[in-house]
Design an enzyme around this catalytic site. Structure first.
Site, PDB file in Angstrom:
ATOM      1  N   HIS A   1       7.981  -1.904   3.945  1.00  0.00           N
ATOM      2  CA  HIS A   1       7.121  -0.768   4.311  1.00  0.00           C
ATOM      3  C   HIS A   1       7.073  -0.701   5.838  1.00  0.00           C
ATOM      4  CE1 HIS A   1       4.409  -0.716   0.459  1.00  0.00           C
ATOM      5  NE2 HIS A   1       5.170   0.364   0.458  1.00  0.00           N
TER       6      HIS A   1
ATOM      7  N   ASP B   1      -1.991  -5.036  -7.584  1.00  0.00           N
ATOM      8  CA  ASP B   1      -1.681  -4.662  -6.199  1.00  0.00           C
ATOM      9  C   ASP B   1      -2.626  -3.583  -5.650  1.00  0.00           C
ATOM     10  OD1 ASP B   1       0.413  -6.305  -5.337  1.00  0.00           O
ATOM     11  OD2 ASP B   1       1.961  -5.036  -6.224  1.00  0.00           O
TER      12      ASP B   1
ATOM     13  N   CYS C   1      -2.245  -3.464   5.098  1.00  0.00           N
ATOM     14  CA  CYS C   1      -2.024  -3.081   3.702  1.00  0.00           C
ATOM     15  C   CYS C   1      -3.338  -2.909   2.939  1.00  0.00           C
ATOM     16  CB  CYS C   1      -1.205  -4.142   2.974  1.00  0.00           C
ATOM     17  SG  CYS C   1       0.444  -4.406   3.610  1.00  0.00           S
TER      18      CYS C   1
ATOM     19  N   ARG D   1      11.053   2.083   0.067  1.00  0.00           N
ATOM     20  CA  ARG D   1      10.025   2.660  -0.805  1.00  0.00           C
ATOM     21  C   ARG D   1       9.965   4.186  -0.680  1.00  0.00           C
ATOM     22  NH1 ARG D   1       6.340  -1.317  -2.565  1.00  0.00           N
ATOM     23  NH2 ARG D   1       7.549  -3.208  -2.925  1.00  0.00           N
TER      24      ARG D   1
ATOM     25  N   ARG E   1       3.260   0.079 -10.254  1.00  0.00           N
ATOM     26  CA  ARG E   1       2.155   0.576  -9.433  1.00  0.00           C
ATOM     27  C   ARG E   1       1.891   2.075  -9.628  1.00  0.00           C
ATOM     28  NH1 ARG E   1       1.669  -1.398  -3.376  1.00  0.00           N
ATOM     29  NH2 ARG E   1      -0.464  -0.767  -3.889  1.00  0.00           N
TER      30      ARG E   1
END
Ligand code: ARG
Length: 274
Positions: A172, A72, A266, A143, A97
Protein backbone atom coordinates in the site's frame (compact mmCIF):
# COMPACT_ATOMS: atom_id res chain seq x y z
CA UNK A 1 10.14 24.41 4.99
CA UNK A 2 13.56 25.35 6.39
CA UNK A 3 15.03 23.10 9.02
CA UNK A 4 14.41 25.34 12.00
CA UNK A 5 11.03 26.71 10.98
CA UNK A 6 8.30 26.81 13.59
CA UNK A 7 5.86 24.03 12.97
CA UNK A 8 2.30 23.95 14.17
CA UNK A 9 -0.13 21.11 14.70
CA UNK A 10 -3.57 21.34 13.12
CA UNK A 11 -6.59 19.70 14.70
CA UNK A 12 -7.59 16.37 13.16
CA UNK A 13 -10.57 14.04 13.26
CA UNK A 14 -9.93 10.34 12.90
CA UNK A 15 -11.98 7.19 12.50
CA UNK A 16 -10.56 4.10 14.19
CA UNK A 17 -11.71 0.51 14.78
CA UNK A 18 -10.80 -1.36 17.96
CA UNK A 19 -9.01 -4.63 17.12
CA UNK A 20 -11.58 -6.67 19.09
CA UNK A 21 -11.59 -9.47 16.52
CA UNK A 22 -8.05 -8.95 15.26
CA UNK A 23 -6.10 -11.98 14.15
CA UNK A 24 -4.10 -13.35 11.26
CA UNK A 25 -6.35 -16.03 9.85
CA UNK A 26 -5.39 -15.66 6.17
CA UNK A 27 -2.47 -14.23 4.26
CA UNK A 28 -2.88 -11.45 1.68
CA UNK A 29 0.50 -9.77 2.16
CA UNK A 30 4.00 -11.07 2.95
CA UNK A 31 3.77 -10.00 6.62
CA UNK A 32 0.83 -12.26 7.39
CA UNK A 33 1.65 -15.75 8.65
CA UNK A 34 -1.45 -17.52 10.03
CA UNK A 35 0.86 -20.01 11.77
CA UNK A 36 2.37 -17.30 13.97
CA UNK A 37 0.47 -16.67 17.21
CA UNK A 38 -1.24 -13.30 17.68
CA UNK A 39 -2.08 -11.80 21.05
CA UNK A 40 -5.37 -9.98 20.52
CA UNK A 41 -5.40 -8.53 24.06
CA UNK A 42 -1.97 -7.02 23.46
CA UNK A 43 -3.07 -5.70 20.07
CA UNK A 44 -5.99 -3.95 21.79
CA UNK A 45 -3.66 -2.46 24.40
CA UNK A 46 -1.22 -1.17 21.78
CA UNK A 47 -4.08 0.24 19.70
CA UNK A 48 -5.58 1.97 22.77
CA UNK A 49 -2.24 3.63 23.43
CA UNK A 50 -2.29 5.17 19.96
CA UNK A 51 -5.92 6.25 20.29
CA UNK A 52 -5.20 7.81 23.69
CA UNK A 53 -2.13 9.54 22.27
CA UNK A 54 -4.24 11.15 19.53
CA UNK A 55 -6.71 12.35 22.18
CA UNK A 56 -3.88 13.64 24.31
CA UNK A 57 -2.57 15.59 21.30
CA UNK A 58 -5.97 17.25 21.10
CA UNK A 59 -7.39 15.33 18.15
CA UNK A 60 -10.84 13.77 17.91
CA UNK A 61 -11.31 10.05 17.50
CA UNK A 62 -14.52 8.41 16.32
CA UNK A 63 -14.86 4.65 16.55
CA UNK A 64 -16.61 2.28 14.19
CA UNK A 65 -17.97 -0.91 15.79
CA UNK A 66 -15.74 -3.87 14.92
CA UNK A 67 -17.43 -6.82 13.24
CA UNK A 68 -16.63 -10.41 14.15
CA UNK A 69 -15.11 -12.31 11.25
CA UNK A 70 -13.28 -9.26 9.83
CA UNK A 71 -9.85 -9.56 11.47
CA UNK A 72 -8.37 -6.74 9.36
CA UNK A 73 -11.13 -4.21 10.08
CA UNK A 74 -8.79 -2.49 12.56
CA UNK A 75 -7.05 -1.03 9.52
CA UNK A 76 -9.52 1.83 9.18
CA UNK A 77 -7.37 3.69 6.66
CA UNK A 78 -8.52 1.19 4.07
CA UNK A 79 -12.20 1.83 4.73
CA UNK A 80 -12.68 4.95 2.60
CA UNK A 81 -11.14 8.22 1.45
CA UNK A 82 -12.69 11.37 2.89
CA UNK A 83 -11.90 14.84 1.54
CA UNK A 84 -14.03 17.98 1.87
CA UNK A 85 -16.74 15.86 3.51
CA UNK A 86 -17.09 13.68 0.41
CA UNK A 87 -16.62 9.97 0.87
CA UNK A 88 -15.21 7.61 -1.71
CA UNK A 89 -15.96 4.08 -0.53
CA UNK A 90 -13.44 1.25 -0.72
CA UNK A 91 -13.57 -1.82 -2.94
CA UNK A 92 -11.10 -4.40 -1.72
CA UNK A 93 -8.81 -6.48 -3.91
CA UNK A 94 -9.23 -9.64 -1.81
CA UNK A 95 -12.51 -11.38 -1.01
CA UNK A 96 -11.38 -11.80 2.62
CA UNK A 97 -11.86 -8.05 3.14
CA UNK A 98 -14.58 -7.22 0.60
CA UNK A 99 -17.38 -6.91 3.18
CA UNK A 100 -15.49 -4.13 4.96
CA UNK A 101 -16.20 -1.68 2.13
CA UNK A 102 -19.99 -1.58 2.69
CA UNK A 103 -19.49 -1.74 6.50
CA UNK A 104 -17.43 1.46 6.45
CA UNK A 105 -19.73 3.18 3.96
CA UNK A 106 -22.71 2.38 6.20
CA UNK A 107 -20.95 4.18 9.06
CA UNK A 108 -20.70 7.31 6.92
CA UNK A 109 -24.35 7.09 5.84
CA UNK A 110 -25.42 6.71 9.47
CA UNK A 111 -23.40 9.79 10.39
CA UNK A 112 -25.20 11.88 7.78
CA UNK A 113 -22.53 12.00 5.09
CA UNK A 114 -24.55 12.43 1.89
CA UNK A 115 -21.92 12.88 -0.78
CA UNK A 116 -20.71 9.30 -1.03
CA UNK A 117 -19.69 7.05 -3.87
CA UNK A 118 -19.62 3.28 -4.23
CA UNK A 119 -16.47 2.84 -6.31
CA UNK A 120 -16.39 1.13 -9.69
CA UNK A 121 -12.72 0.16 -9.50
CA UNK A 122 -10.74 -1.56 -6.78
CA UNK A 123 -9.34 0.95 -4.30
CA UNK A 124 -8.24 0.43 -0.70
CA UNK A 125 -8.97 3.87 0.66
CA UNK A 126 -6.24 5.83 2.34
CA UNK A 127 -4.01 2.79 2.11
CA UNK A 128 -3.34 3.98 -1.44
CA UNK A 129 -4.67 7.56 -1.47
CA UNK A 130 -2.79 10.22 0.48
CA UNK A 131 -3.66 13.92 0.42
CA UNK A 132 -0.74 16.38 0.38
CA UNK A 133 -2.04 19.93 0.49
CA UNK A 134 -4.68 19.90 -2.24
CA UNK A 135 -3.30 17.09 -4.31
CA UNK A 136 -3.67 13.36 -4.05
CA UNK A 137 -0.85 10.83 -4.31
CA UNK A 138 -2.19 7.49 -5.50
CA UNK A 139 -0.59 4.08 -5.17
CA UNK A 140 -1.02 1.12 -7.48
CA UNK A 141 0.83 -2.10 -8.24
CA UNK A 142 -0.58 -4.44 -5.61
CA UNK A 143 -4.00 -3.33 -4.39
CA UNK A 144 -5.65 -0.23 -5.86
CA UNK A 145 -6.40 -0.59 -9.58
CA UNK A 146 -4.74 2.17 -11.58
CA UNK A 147 -8.12 2.82 -13.27
CA UNK A 148 -9.37 3.93 -9.88
CA UNK A 149 -7.01 6.90 -9.99
CA UNK A 150 -9.08 8.64 -12.71
CA UNK A 151 -12.27 7.79 -10.83
CA UNK A 152 -10.84 9.41 -7.70
CA UNK A 153 -9.65 12.53 -9.53
CA UNK A 154 -13.11 12.97 -11.06
CA UNK A 155 -14.93 12.41 -7.75
CA UNK A 156 -12.89 14.84 -5.65
CA UNK A 157 -11.95 17.28 -8.40
CA UNK A 158 -8.36 17.26 -7.20
CA UNK A 159 -5.23 16.36 -9.16
CA UNK A 160 -4.11 12.76 -8.73
CA UNK A 161 -0.55 11.59 -9.25
CA UNK A 162 -0.12 7.85 -9.87
CA UNK A 163 2.78 6.10 -8.17
CA UNK A 164 3.70 2.47 -8.82
CA UNK A 165 4.76 0.22 -5.97
CA UNK A 166 7.11 -2.64 -6.83
CA UNK A 167 8.04 -4.36 -3.54
CA UNK A 168 5.33 -6.73 -2.22
CA UNK A 169 6.38 -5.95 1.39
CA UNK A 170 5.16 -2.37 0.76
CA UNK A 171 1.89 -3.18 -0.95
CA UNK A 172 0.00 0.00 0.00
CA UNK A 173 1.22 3.55 -0.61
CA UNK A 174 0.94 4.30 3.12
CA UNK A 175 3.54 1.63 3.88
CA UNK A 176 6.11 3.45 1.71
CA UNK A 177 5.26 7.14 2.02
CA UNK A 178 3.88 9.42 4.71
CA UNK A 179 2.57 12.97 4.46
CA UNK A 180 4.28 15.30 6.95
CA UNK A 181 2.75 18.68 6.12
CA UNK A 182 0.92 20.54 3.34
CA UNK A 183 3.96 20.17 1.09
CA UNK A 184 6.31 17.66 2.69
CA UNK A 185 6.50 13.89 2.63
CA UNK A 186 8.87 11.13 3.67
CA UNK A 187 9.24 7.95 1.64
CA UNK A 188 11.30 4.86 0.93
CA UNK A 189 12.55 5.08 -2.67
CA UNK A 190 13.13 1.31 -2.97
CA UNK A 191 9.38 0.66 -2.75
CA UNK A 192 8.70 2.54 -6.01
CA UNK A 193 9.32 1.95 -9.70
CA UNK A 194 12.15 3.97 -11.29
CA UNK A 195 9.67 6.30 -12.98
CA UNK A 196 7.74 6.89 -9.77
CA UNK A 197 10.97 7.59 -7.88
CA UNK A 198 11.74 10.25 -10.48
CA UNK A 199 8.24 11.74 -10.07
CA UNK A 200 8.70 11.89 -6.29
CA UNK A 201 12.09 13.59 -6.65
CA UNK A 202 10.50 16.11 -9.01
CA UNK A 203 7.58 16.86 -6.69
CA UNK A 204 9.42 16.69 -3.37
CA UNK A 205 13.12 17.42 -3.88
CA UNK A 206 13.63 17.95 -0.13
CA UNK A 207 11.71 14.91 1.08
CA UNK A 208 12.88 12.96 4.09
CA UNK A 209 14.19 9.66 2.72
CA UNK A 210 13.77 6.51 4.73
CA UNK A 211 16.35 3.75 4.65
CA UNK A 212 15.61 0.03 4.29
CA UNK A 213 15.64 -0.47 8.09
CA UNK A 214 13.06 2.29 8.63
CA UNK A 215 10.85 0.81 5.95
CA UNK A 216 11.19 -2.72 7.34
CA UNK A 217 9.77 -1.66 10.71
CA UNK A 218 6.94 0.22 8.94
CA UNK A 219 8.40 3.59 9.91
CA UNK A 220 6.59 5.19 6.98
CA UNK A 221 3.23 4.06 8.23
CA UNK A 222 3.08 7.30 10.18
CA UNK A 223 0.57 10.00 11.01
CA UNK A 224 1.60 13.66 11.15
CA UNK A 225 -0.53 16.58 12.34
CA UNK A 226 2.01 19.04 10.99
CA UNK A 227 4.10 19.00 14.16
CA UNK A 228 3.80 15.63 15.90
CA UNK A 229 4.62 12.58 13.85
CA UNK A 230 3.33 9.35 15.36
CA UNK A 231 5.29 6.40 14.01
CA UNK A 232 6.67 2.98 15.00
CA UNK A 233 9.33 3.49 17.68
CA UNK A 234 11.75 1.12 15.96
CA UNK A 235 12.25 3.60 13.09
CA UNK A 236 15.17 5.26 14.86
CA UNK A 237 16.85 6.77 11.80
CA UNK A 238 13.59 8.40 10.68
CA UNK A 239 12.93 9.69 14.19
CA UNK A 240 16.32 11.36 14.12
CA UNK A 241 15.71 12.87 10.66
CA UNK A 242 12.29 14.19 11.64
CA UNK A 243 13.65 15.84 14.76
CA UNK A 244 16.35 17.53 12.68
CA UNK A 245 13.58 19.02 10.51
CA UNK A 246 11.73 20.49 13.45
CA UNK A 247 9.05 17.83 13.85
CA UNK A 248 8.24 16.15 17.14
CA UNK A 249 8.33 12.43 16.39
CA UNK A 250 6.52 10.18 18.87
CA UNK A 251 7.45 6.50 18.70
CA UNK A 252 4.77 3.92 19.51
CA UNK A 253 4.69 0.13 19.71
CA UNK A 254 2.18 -1.53 17.37
CA UNK A 255 4.19 -4.69 16.79
CA UNK A 256 1.18 -6.96 17.30
CA UNK A 257 -0.62 -5.29 14.39
CA UNK A 258 2.53 -5.46 12.27
CA UNK A 259 1.92 -9.22 12.13
CA UNK A 260 -0.92 -8.37 9.74
CA UNK A 261 1.19 -5.85 7.83
CA UNK A 262 -0.17 -2.70 9.43
CA UNK A 263 0.81 0.03 11.85
CA UNK A 264 -0.06 3.60 12.88
CA UNK A 265 -1.43 5.04 9.64
CA UNK A 266 -3.23 1.85 8.69
CA UNK A 267 -5.25 2.15 11.90
CA UNK A 268 -6.21 5.75 11.21
CA UNK A 269 -8.69 7.13 8.67
CA UNK A 270 -8.75 10.89 8.46
CA UNK A 271 -12.15 12.57 8.40
CA UNK A 272 -11.74 15.77 6.44
CA UNK A 273 -15.00 17.62 6.71
CA UNK A 274 -13.86 20.51 4.55
N1 ARG B 1 -3.76 -7.20 6.53
C1 ARG B 1 -4.19 -6.00 5.89
C2 ARG B 1 -4.17 -6.15 4.39
O1 ARG B 1 -3.31 -6.82 3.89
C3 ARG B 1 -3.33 -4.86 6.33
C4 ARG B 1 -3.78 -3.54 5.82
C5 ARG B 1 -2.86 -2.42 6.21
N2 ARG B 1 -3.44 -1.17 5.92
C6 ARG B 1 -2.81 -0.15 5.32
N3 ARG B 1 -3.43 0.98 5.23
N4 ARG B 1 -1.63 -0.30 4.81
O2 ARG B 1 -5.02 -5.64 3.70
Amino acid sequence: MPVNATRTATHRRFLMCRPQYFGVTYSINPWMDPEKPVNTALAIQQWENVRDLYLHLGHEVEEITPVEGFPDMVFAANGATVIDGRVLGARFRHSERSAEGPAYLAWFHDRGYRDTRIPVHVNEGEGDYLLVGRQILAGTGFRTDSRSHAETQEFFGLPVTSLTLVDPAFYHLDTALAVLSENEVMYYPGAFSQGSQAVLREMFPDAVLANAEDAAVFGLNALSDGLHVVLPEAATHLIHELRARGFQPIGVDLTELLKAGGSVKCCTLELRTG
